[in-house]
Scaffold this motif. Structure first.
Motif, PDB file in Angstrom:
ATOM      1  N   THR A 100       0.784  -1.226   0.134  1.00 50.76           N
ATOM      2  CA  THR A 100       0.024   0.064  -0.203  1.00 50.76           C
ATOM      3  C   THR A 100       0.717   1.295  -0.080  1.00 50.76           C
ATOM      4  O   THR A 100       0.297   2.425  -0.252  1.00 50.76           O
ATOM      5  CB  THR A 100      -0.770  -0.066   1.306  1.00 50.76           C
ATOM      6  OG1 THR A 100      -0.208  -0.293   2.231  1.00 50.76           O
ATOM      7  CG2 THR A 100      -1.912  -0.866   0.949  1.00 50.76           C
ATOM      8  N   SER A 127       8.376  -5.795  -2.401  1.00 51.57           N
ATOM      9  CA  SER A 127       6.841  -5.394  -2.031  1.00 51.57           C
ATOM     10  C   SER A 127       6.594  -6.653  -1.252  1.00 51.57           C
ATOM     11  O   SER A 127       6.303  -7.802  -1.784  1.00 51.57           O
ATOM     12  CB  SER A 127       5.899  -5.380  -3.252  1.00 51.57           C
ATOM     13  OG  SER A 127       4.760  -5.410  -2.648  1.00 51.57           O
ATOM     14  N   ASP A 226      -7.124  -8.385   2.300  1.00 51.27           N
ATOM     15  CA  ASP A 226      -6.646  -6.959   2.101  1.00 51.27           C
ATOM     16  C   ASP A 226      -7.835  -6.030   1.704  1.00 51.27           C
ATOM     17  O   ASP A 226      -9.068  -6.668   1.638  1.00 51.27           O
ATOM     18  CB  ASP A 226      -5.735  -7.023   0.865  1.00 51.27           C
ATOM     19  CG  ASP A 226      -6.178  -7.793  -0.398  1.00 51.27           C
ATOM     20  OD1 ASP A 226      -7.236  -7.753  -0.562  1.00 51.27           O
ATOM     21  OD2 ASP A 226      -5.242  -8.616  -0.776  1.00 51.27           O
ATOM     22  N   GLU A 227      -7.668  -4.811   1.422  1.00 50.05           N
ATOM     23  CA  GLU A 227      -8.644  -3.934   1.039  1.00 50.05           C
ATOM     24  C   GLU A 227      -9.362  -4.400  -0.350  1.00 50.05           C
ATOM     25  O   GLU A 227     -10.556  -3.908  -0.517  1.00 50.05           O
ATOM     26  CB  GLU A 227      -8.099  -2.548   0.868  1.00 50.05           C
ATOM     27  CG  GLU A 227      -7.680  -1.879   2.224  1.00 50.05           C
ATOM     28  CD  GLU A 227      -6.145  -2.155   2.416  1.00 50.05           C
ATOM     29  OE1 GLU A 227      -5.860  -2.055   3.649  1.00 50.05           O
ATOM     30  OE2 GLU A 227      -5.726  -2.758   1.609  1.00 50.05           O
ATOM     31  N   ILE A 228      -8.568  -4.729  -1.247  1.00 49.68           N
ATOM     32  CA  ILE A 228      -9.000  -5.089  -2.510  1.00 49.68           C
ATOM     33  C   ILE A 228     -10.182  -6.360  -2.409  1.00 49.68           C
ATOM     34  O   ILE A 228     -11.144  -5.804  -3.050  1.00 49.68           O
ATOM     35  CB  ILE A 228      -7.812  -5.632  -3.644  1.00 49.68           C
ATOM     36  CG1 ILE A 228      -7.103  -4.599  -3.851  1.00 49.68           C
ATOM     37  CG2 ILE A 228      -8.525  -6.234  -4.996  1.00 49.68           C
ATOM     38  CD1 ILE A 228      -5.688  -5.028  -4.520  1.00 49.68           C
ATOM     39  N   THR A 246      -6.788   3.324   2.279  1.00 48.14           N
ATOM     40  CA  THR A 246      -5.451   3.272   1.398  1.00 48.14           C
ATOM     41  C   THR A 246      -5.880   3.392  -0.355  1.00 48.14           C
ATOM     42  O   THR A 246      -7.060   3.532  -0.631  1.00 48.14           O
ATOM     43  CB  THR A 246      -5.065   1.840   1.525  1.00 48.14           C
ATOM     44  OG1 THR A 246      -5.874   0.986   0.718  1.00 48.14           O
ATOM     45  CG2 THR A 246      -4.886   1.339   2.844  1.00 48.14           C
ATOM     46  N   TYR A 248      -5.655   1.444  -2.567  1.00 45.04           N
ATOM     47  CA  TYR A 248      -6.406   0.379  -3.179  1.00 45.04           C
ATOM     48  C   TYR A 248      -7.703   0.773  -3.517  1.00 45.04           C
ATOM     49  O   TYR A 248      -8.410   0.192  -4.331  1.00 45.04           O
ATOM     50  CB  TYR A 248      -6.169  -0.804  -2.468  1.00 45.04           C
ATOM     51  CG  TYR A 248      -4.834  -1.448  -2.477  1.00 45.04           C
ATOM     52  CD1 TYR A 248      -3.773  -1.520  -3.326  1.00 45.04           C
ATOM     53  CD2 TYR A 248      -4.458  -2.597  -1.279  1.00 45.04           C
ATOM     54  CE1 TYR A 248      -2.682  -2.072  -3.533  1.00 45.04           C
ATOM     55  CE2 TYR A 248      -3.017  -2.896  -1.345  1.00 45.04           C
ATOM     56  CZ  TYR A 248      -2.352  -2.937  -2.548  1.00 45.04           C
ATOM     57  OH  TYR A 248      -1.158  -3.454  -2.488  1.00 45.04           O
TER      58      TYR A 248
END
Length: 295
Positions: A100, A127, A226-228, A246, A248
């Protein structure tokens, strides 16, 4: 007794787990176990007690671990210093960063630092998750970490970079979409999607909900990585997402609503070990982070 045995013992002793140490060292667990057992035999010492699958350092093991860690640090720093002094190649600083942040202002800062230290410094950017950042710093496979952490570890220096507050995300036609701010109790009629407790951020959500006295009241589905994945589920349903704010989320047709929680969900730090051989460069980089934050 050889250097590999000492490194293996140091890793197993720090983690107190053969499985985790084998994963971190990228060796098979039987090889790791055999190496530590041979060390115990050669030294005629009992370094671990075993209770089923769990191991714990003995008092003797603790004492030896301190000696070995100090010795390995001295050796690694000395070798790095000799190589740096003799080499015409730039020093490589290995950076582990959570996804992020890796695509925001970090590359610009690292490039600026490289330009100011032409032929002296180069960055190797990875990453990775917060958990891998922390393991990499502990194992000295990373020099600089950029990640969200709640607590601070001894021997590690920290610089706060940014804060990500709690927010709620909903579909544009959701009943909560036009509210200027929400409380956690506003979420009671809806299914709430958030992070799995396997993640540090998921554990932070659980602790916050418990402190606010609402954990058992919410229809909580804490299974997302995750946010996705949370945003993808929310934008086509009546569920709400309780997430960090974030980048995303910008890819989704969602409405972000602030939620009244007296703490940030995620505080992202730059961090490095105080005994890192490149301490001077990393300290200078911290100053650059501070200057960028004030702009």
């Amino acid at each position: 007794m050889n250097l590999n045995q000492l490194r293996y013992f140091a890793c197993v002793g720090r983690l107190q787990s053969y499985t985790q140490a084998a994963n971190e060292l990228h060796v098979s667990q039987p090889s790791l176990t055999n190496a530590v057992h041979r060390l115990e035999t050669e030294l005629n010492l009992t370094l671990f007690t075993h209770r089923g699958r769990h191991i714990t350092l003995t008092a003797t093991g603790h004492a030896l671990l301190q000696v070995v860690q100090t010795t390995l640090t001295t050796l690694d720093n000395g070798v790095a210093a000799v190589i740096a002094a003799d080499s015409q190649q730039p020093i490589k600083i290995r950076v582990g960063c959570i996804p992020t942040v890796i695509g925001t202002y970090l590359p610009k800062i690292l490039h600026e630092f490289e330009q100011a230290h032409t032929r002296q410094i180069t960055f190797e950017l990875h990453s990775v998750t917060t958990e891998r950042v922390l393991r990499g710093l502990a194992a000295k496979t990373l020099d600089l970490g950029i990640a969200a952490v709640d607590g601070r570890r001894p021997g590690v220096l920290y610089h706060p970079l940014l804060k990500q507050p709690f927010i709620v995300v909903v579909a544009p036609n959701h009943p909560l979409a036009h509210r200027p701010q929400l409380t956690l109790t506003d979420l009671l009629p809806y299914e709430v999607l958030t992070y799995t407790p396997d993640l540090l951020i998921g554990q932070k959500v659980q602790r916050t909900l418990t402190r606010q006295g609402i954990s058992d009241q919410l229809d909580l589905k804490a299974v997302y990585p995750d946010e996705i994945s949370i945003a993808g589920m929310v934008q086509s349903s009546t569920a709400v997402g309780l997430v960090a704010d974030t980048l995303y989320l910008e890819a989704f047709d969602l409405v972000k609503v602030p939620v009244a929680v007296p703490e940030d969900l995620r505080v992202i730090y730059a961090m490095y070990r105080a005994d890192n051989p490149q301490h001077a460069y990393l300290a200078e980089l911290f100053k650059l982070f501070g200057q960028q934050k004030r702009k």
